[in-house]
Design a protein around this motif. Structure first.
Motif, PDB file in Angstrom:
ATOM      1  N   ASP A  97     -11.800  31.210  16.299  1.00 26.94           N
ATOM      2  CA  ASP A  97     -12.109  30.273  15.218  1.00 26.94           C
ATOM      3  C   ASP A  97     -11.593  30.869  13.909  1.00 26.94           C
ATOM      4  O   ASP A  97     -11.960  32.000  13.550  1.00 26.94           O
ATOM      5  N   PHE A  98     -10.744  30.128  13.201  1.00 32.71           N
ATOM      6  CA  PHE A  98     -10.274  30.527  11.870  1.00 32.71           C
ATOM      7  C   PHE A  98     -10.811  29.511  10.864  1.00 32.71           C
ATOM      8  O   PHE A  98     -10.646  28.298  11.068  1.00 32.71           O
ATOM      9  N   LEU A  99     -11.425  29.974   9.776  1.00 34.89           N
ATOM     10  CA  LEU A  99     -11.977  29.011   8.819  1.00 34.89           C
ATOM     11  C   LEU A  99     -12.094  29.647   7.442  1.00 34.89           C
ATOM     12  O   LEU A  99     -12.152  30.870   7.292  1.00 34.89           O
ATOM     13  N   TYR A 100     -12.105  28.786   6.422  1.00 35.64           N
ATOM     14  CA  TYR A 100     -12.428  29.207   5.059  1.00 35.64           C
ATOM     15  C   TYR A 100     -13.152  28.057   4.379  1.00 35.64           C
ATOM     16  O   TYR A 100     -13.103  26.908   4.830  1.00 35.64           O
ATOM     17  N   ASP A 101     -13.864  28.336   3.266  1.00 35.97           N
ATOM     18  CA  ASP A 101     -14.579  27.280   2.554  1.00 35.97           C
ATOM     19  C   ASP A 101     -14.742  27.669   1.093  1.00 35.97           C
ATOM     20  O   ASP A 101     -14.438  28.792   0.687  1.00 35.97           O
ATOM     21  N   ARG A 102     -15.234  26.704   0.304  1.00 33.87           N
ATOM     22  CA  ARG A 102     -15.443  26.869  -1.136  1.00 33.87           C
ATOM     23  C   ARG A 102     -14.166  27.329  -1.826  1.00 33.87           C
ATOM     24  O   ARG A 102     -14.178  28.121  -2.763  1.00 33.87           O
ATOM     25  N   ALA A 128     -11.168  24.384   5.676  1.00 30.98           N
ATOM     26  CA  ALA A 128     -10.439  24.061   6.897  1.00 30.98           C
ATOM     27  C   ALA A 128     -10.951  24.922   8.029  1.00 30.98           C
ATOM     28  O   ALA A 128     -11.499  26.011   7.813  1.00 30.98           O
ATOM     29  N   ARG A 129     -10.741  24.409   9.252  1.00 32.54           N
ATOM     30  CA  ARG A 129     -11.163  25.148  10.435  1.00 32.54           C
ATOM     31  C   ARG A 129     -10.214  24.867  11.583  1.00 32.54           C
ATOM     32  O   ARG A 129      -9.800  23.719  11.796  1.00 32.54           O
ATOM     33  N   LEU A 130      -9.866  25.909  12.325  1.00 33.04           N
ATOM     34  CA  LEU A 130      -9.032  25.822  13.515  1.00 33.04           C
ATOM     35  C   LEU A 130      -9.746  26.545  14.641  1.00 33.04           C
ATOM     36  O   LEU A 130     -10.074  27.722  14.526  1.00 33.04           O
ATOM     37  N   GLN A 131      -9.994  25.828  15.753  1.00 31.38           N
ATOM     38  CA  GLN A 131     -10.704  26.386  16.905  1.00 31.38           C
ATOM     39  C   GLN A 131      -9.788  26.277  18.115  1.00 31.38           C
ATOM     40  O   GLN A 131      -9.502  25.175  18.583  1.00 31.38           O
ATOM     41  N   SER A 132      -9.301  27.417  18.631  1.00 27.97           N
ATOM     42  CA  SER A 132      -8.279  27.422  19.680  1.00 27.97           C
ATOM     43  C   SER A 132      -8.742  28.207  20.895  1.00 27.97           C
ATOM     44  O   SER A 132      -9.566  29.134  20.791  1.00 27.97           O
ATOM     45  N   VAL A 152       7.332  27.267  16.375  1.00 27.95           N
ATOM     46  CA  VAL A 152       6.835  26.150  15.574  1.00 27.95           C
ATOM     47  C   VAL A 152       6.243  26.698  14.279  1.00 27.95           C
ATOM     48  O   VAL A 152       5.495  27.684  14.294  1.00 27.95           O
ATOM     49  N   SER A 153       6.554  26.060  13.155  1.00 31.64           N
ATOM     50  CA  SER A 153       5.968  26.431  11.868  1.00 31.64           C
ATOM     51  C   SER A 153       4.807  25.487  11.579  1.00 31.64           C
ATOM     52  O   SER A 153       4.997  24.266  11.482  1.00 31.64           O
ATOM     53  N   TRP A 154       3.593  26.067  11.435  1.00 26.63           N
ATOM     54  CA  TRP A 154       2.354  25.246  11.361  1.00 26.63           C
ATOM     55  C   TRP A 154       1.539  25.692  10.162  1.00 26.63           C
ATOM     56  O   TRP A 154       1.414  26.892   9.885  1.00 26.63           O
ATOM     57  N   TYR A 155       0.968  24.726   9.442  1.00 25.37           N
ATOM     58  CA  TYR A 155       0.205  25.069   8.243  1.00 25.37           C
ATOM     59  C   TYR A 155      -1.230  25.493   8.545  1.00 25.37           C
ATOM     60  O   TYR A 155      -1.952  25.905   7.638  1.00 25.37           O
ATOM     61  N   TYR A 156      -1.706  25.363   9.774  1.00 24.53           N
ATOM     62  CA  TYR A 156      -2.998  25.954  10.137  1.00 24.53           C
ATOM     63  C   TYR A 156      -2.773  27.419  10.506  1.00 24.53           C
ATOM     64  O   TYR A 156      -1.734  27.758  11.063  1.00 24.53           O
ATOM     65  N   PRO A 157      -3.705  28.287  10.177  1.00 27.16           N
ATOM     66  CA  PRO A 157      -5.061  28.020   9.654  1.00 27.16           C
ATOM     67  C   PRO A 157      -5.176  28.158   8.137  1.00 27.16           C
ATOM     68  O   PRO A 157      -6.242  28.440   7.630  1.00 27.16           O
ATOM     69  N   MET A 158      -4.067  27.924   7.375  1.00 30.81           N
ATOM     70  CA  MET A 158      -4.071  28.194   5.934  1.00 30.81           C
ATOM     71  C   MET A 158      -3.598  26.983   5.133  1.00 30.81           C
ATOM     72  O   MET A 158      -2.717  27.094   4.269  1.00 30.81           O
TER      73      MET A 158
END
Length: 736
Positions: free
Chosen positions: A556-561, A463-467, A450-456
């Motif tokens: 947990d993958f995340l970025y901000d600002r 954005a945040r992805l918690q798996s 599967v091609s998925w745009y998370y975590p970027m």
């Protein structure tokens, strides 16, 4: 470099340890922990203690000869967990951090107490108070620093009864963070002397100074400019002379009611208080202060404890005597110490035998002398005597290399918790041989496409992805040191404040109302990340995660600002799972930093996509080595001496003694060489004669008869040297 010892969300106790000769290493780095760091020695290292978001105490440590831009004790941010948030930095001896950026104690965005510390010779600050900190600073002695105390960035410390001498700046208050706010605070009952500049206020800083002796003068109630009349500053004695103007010149504060000075003497005498770190009773020209036992030290019944003291005052004369008494109930009742009722005042020490003393954690000492007995607390509070308990086993040194199948002598000693011989142990221990085996392993999780745009999803600013990943997918206990993501297309922008976090969890999937987890995380990787290549893209963790081998984990993958892009989301490969094991959300500055998302704010979306990973893990184990015997004989007075034989070659092996009741101990590591069978024996002599043997080749363990033959005109006299264990018969000696 990572710290030698660290903790995260833990109860961390490090007591009576020594760390030395690690100049490139931080030593102790607790994070979000309740801590008890006491009575340790840290020498010739990088930063000694760096505590962030911690509560507890850092007490009675000896820290000296730091290397590089290293603080002795760095306290950052305020504890946010349950219970008292106070952190106490007290009674530490801190000396020599010569780098231009090295501090004795550094408070950053922190509260707490700095009490009774001796701080000397730091290239930057004795005590640094910055980033809106508000500590209480009492009874410290600070010398030979660039700044005695620095107050910065809106910080508001309470500073009372400190002695600051021989610094470039006694107090320097300024704005370091360039937000236009200098320091604030109060300075009472202090002494600043022999400094280049006593007090410097910059950048709109203010300081309320009162009842203090300031060289050069300073406006304020009760302030003096008189020479404080230290006893002998040239020799480092900054106690006050009996005619010092600083005596009885301070004001009484609430903390002094039961408070003590730097040496443990009462802070208030006759309802008066002195300036500076040392209190003096001018009505007692003779006094004693006890140097040990130390406050909160723990000893064992049966141990011989040195009691040490120093005599102070002009009226001591030769032949004056003192007596020592001890209390086991914090001073409610006292008894004489056997043999210590008539000691010379200048003797300085006495060995106290504690065999018959009761167990208690409320011991105190006092000294009696003269017509009016004086009391000196041993170390500003109670110390303890406890019943010794078996803790571990120590081995004698095993010289490396040894020879396979050839016995060698060993001694195993039972030891108590306080590292004293435990003579009551008379049992046996099992003996085993082993050598470490370690391995790096790459664990692949997920085989979907599967091609998925998370975590970027970089078209959004955060954005945040918690798996959830299952224990069956990871394997046994290990250290997770990094991971790969399979990047199928590159994100068009840098991932700002990109973080990867991991925590243990009991969840195997998300229920109908999932939540963002806010506690228990370990930040394993953080950077402003520019993903530069497709395919398996590697993130090597700066903080490995210690996986326990039984729980599942959340990643947990995340970025901000992030400055969002109109297009160009990064795409990563994922698999579809039977149950929802991921929650995710993306926003454009509407919910703040994703690291602070908690509960259902913002409301997480959930789904069955799960990123494919390659986890980098490191697992440690042991490989058994055959030895004999596998059981010792009975210990006598806590000691067993015998012989051990290793039955084959080994590299970097060790021996373990274990009594089967959670008491064990390892030898040092050593090598074992294969036995070559027979050995060539070559002898040489000096002087007038030769020695000879019946053969040149001998098996291991053989008895070798050696015969001496004198030259002409000489005769054999005697064998000298170490002949123990040898059979001597005239000119023949048989050596084993």
């Amino acid at each position: 470099a990572p710290a030698v010892l660290g903790s995260s969300y833990a109860m961390l106790t490090i007591v009576d340890c020594t760390f030395s000769n690690m100049p490139n290493s931080m030593i102790i780095q607790p994070l979000n922990s309740r801590i008890d760091l006491a009575n340790n020695v840290i020498h010739n290292t990088g930063e000694a203690i760096n505590a962030r978001y911690c509560a507890g105490r850092i007490a009675s440590n000896i820290i000296y000869d730091l290397v590089g831009n290293a603080d002795a004790i760095d306290v950052d941010f305020i504890w946010g967990g349950d219970g008292e948030a106070l952190i106490e930095v007290e009674y530490n001896y801190l000396r020599s951090g010569p780098s231009y950026n090295a501090d004795g104690i550094d408070f950053g965005s922190a509260s707490g107490v700095a009490r009774g510390n001796f701080i000397s010779s730091f290239g930057d600050k004795g005590i640094s108070v910055g980033e809106f900190s508000y500590p209480e600073i009492y009874n410290n002695y600070i010398e030979n620093c660039n700044m005695g105390i620095a107050i910065k960035d809106g910080s508001i410390p309470i500073i009372e009864n400190n002695t600051i001498v021989n610094c470039v700046y006694g107090i320097n208050s300024y704005d370091k963070s360039l937000d236009g706010i200098g320091g604030r605070g109060t300075f009472y009952n202090g002494i600043i002397w022999d400094c280049g500049t006593s007090i410097l206020l910059q950048d709109d800083s203010t300081l309320d100074v009162g009842y203090s002796t300031i060289e050069g003068g300073w406006a304020g109630v009760g302030n003096l400019t008189n020479n404080p009349l230290f006893i002998d500053p040239g020799s480092g004695d900054y106690h006050l002379q009996s005619n010092s103007p600083c005596i009885n010149g301070g004001r009484i504060a609430d903390w002094m009611t039961d408070g003590v000075d730097l040496e443990g003497n009462p802070r208030i005498i006759y309802q008066l208080v002195d300036m500076g770190a040392y209190e003096i009773d001018v009505n007692m020209p003779r006094s004693i202060w006890l140097l040990s036992p130390r406050r909160e030290a723990i000893y064992e019944i049966g141990q011989v404890i040195p009691i040490t003291w120093g005599a102070y005052g002009p009226d001591w004369t030769a032949g004056d005597t003192i007596a020592l008494q001890v209390s086991a109930d914090s001073g409610l009742t006292w008894s004489n110490i056997v043999g210590a009722s008539n000691l010379q005042y200048d003797q300085g020490s006495f060995d106290w035998h504690t065999d018959s003393m009761p167990e208690s954690d409320q011991y105190r000492m006092k000294v009696l002398y003269g017509a009016n007995p004086a009391v000196a607390d041993a170390s500003r509070g109670d110390f303890a005597l406890e019943i010794p308990m078996l803790d571990h086993f120590d081995w004698s040194t095993v010289v490396s290399p040894r020879i396979a199948n050839l016995p060698f002598p060993v001694t195993i000693t039972a030891m108590s918790m306080r590292a004293n011989p435990f003579e009551a142990f008379n049992g046996t221990v099992s003996i085993s041989g082993w050598m470490p085996s370690v391995g790096d392993l790459e664990v692949g999780i997920g085989a979907g496409t599967v091609s998925w745009y998370y975590p970027m999803p970089v078209t959004y600013s955060e954005a945040r992805l918690q798996s959830i990943y299952l224990d069956s997918e990871i394997g046994g206990a290990c250290s997770i040191t990094g991971l790969y993501l399979n990047v199928m297309s590159l994100p068009s922008r840098q991932l700002t404040n990109w973080k990867i976090r991991i925590r243990h969890t009991s969840l195997s999937s998300y229920a109908a109302s999932p939540v963002w987890e806010s506690t228990g995380w370990t930040v394993v990787y953080q950077a402003n990340e520019s993903v530069g290549s497709t395919g398996w893209y590697k993130f090597i963790f700066t903080t490995p995660f210690a996986y326990n081998g039984t729980d599942n984990i959340m990643i947990d993958f995340l970025y901000d600002r992030h400055r969002s892009a109109w297009s160009g989301n990064g795409m990563c490969e994922a698999s579809t799972t039977a149950q929802n094991r991921s929650i995710y959300y993306r926003a454009r500055s509407s919910f703040g930093n994703p690291i602070n998302w908690t509960g259902t704010s913002p409301p997480p979306k959930q789904g069955a996509n799960l990123l494919n990973l390659r986890l980098l893990t490191f697992a440690a184990g042991t490989q058994p080595i055959s030895i004999t015997p596998v059981t010792s004989g009975n210990f006598v007075d806590g000691i067993w001496t015998g012989a051990v034989t290793v039955l084959g070659a080994a590299t970097n092996m060790a021996l373990t003694a274990d009594d089967g009741s959670s008491h064990a101990g390892d030898s040092i590591f050593f090598d074992v060489l294969d036995s070559p069978g027979n050995y060539w024996l070559e002898l040489s002599t000096q002087g007038s004669g030769i020695v000879d043997v019946v053969s040149d080749w001998f098996a291991i363990g053989s008895n070798v008869p050696v015969t001496a033959y004198a030259d002409q005109f000489y005769e054999f006299d005697t064998w000298t040297g170490d002949t123990g264990g040898c059979a001597v018969a005239g000119d023949m000696i048989t050596v084993h």
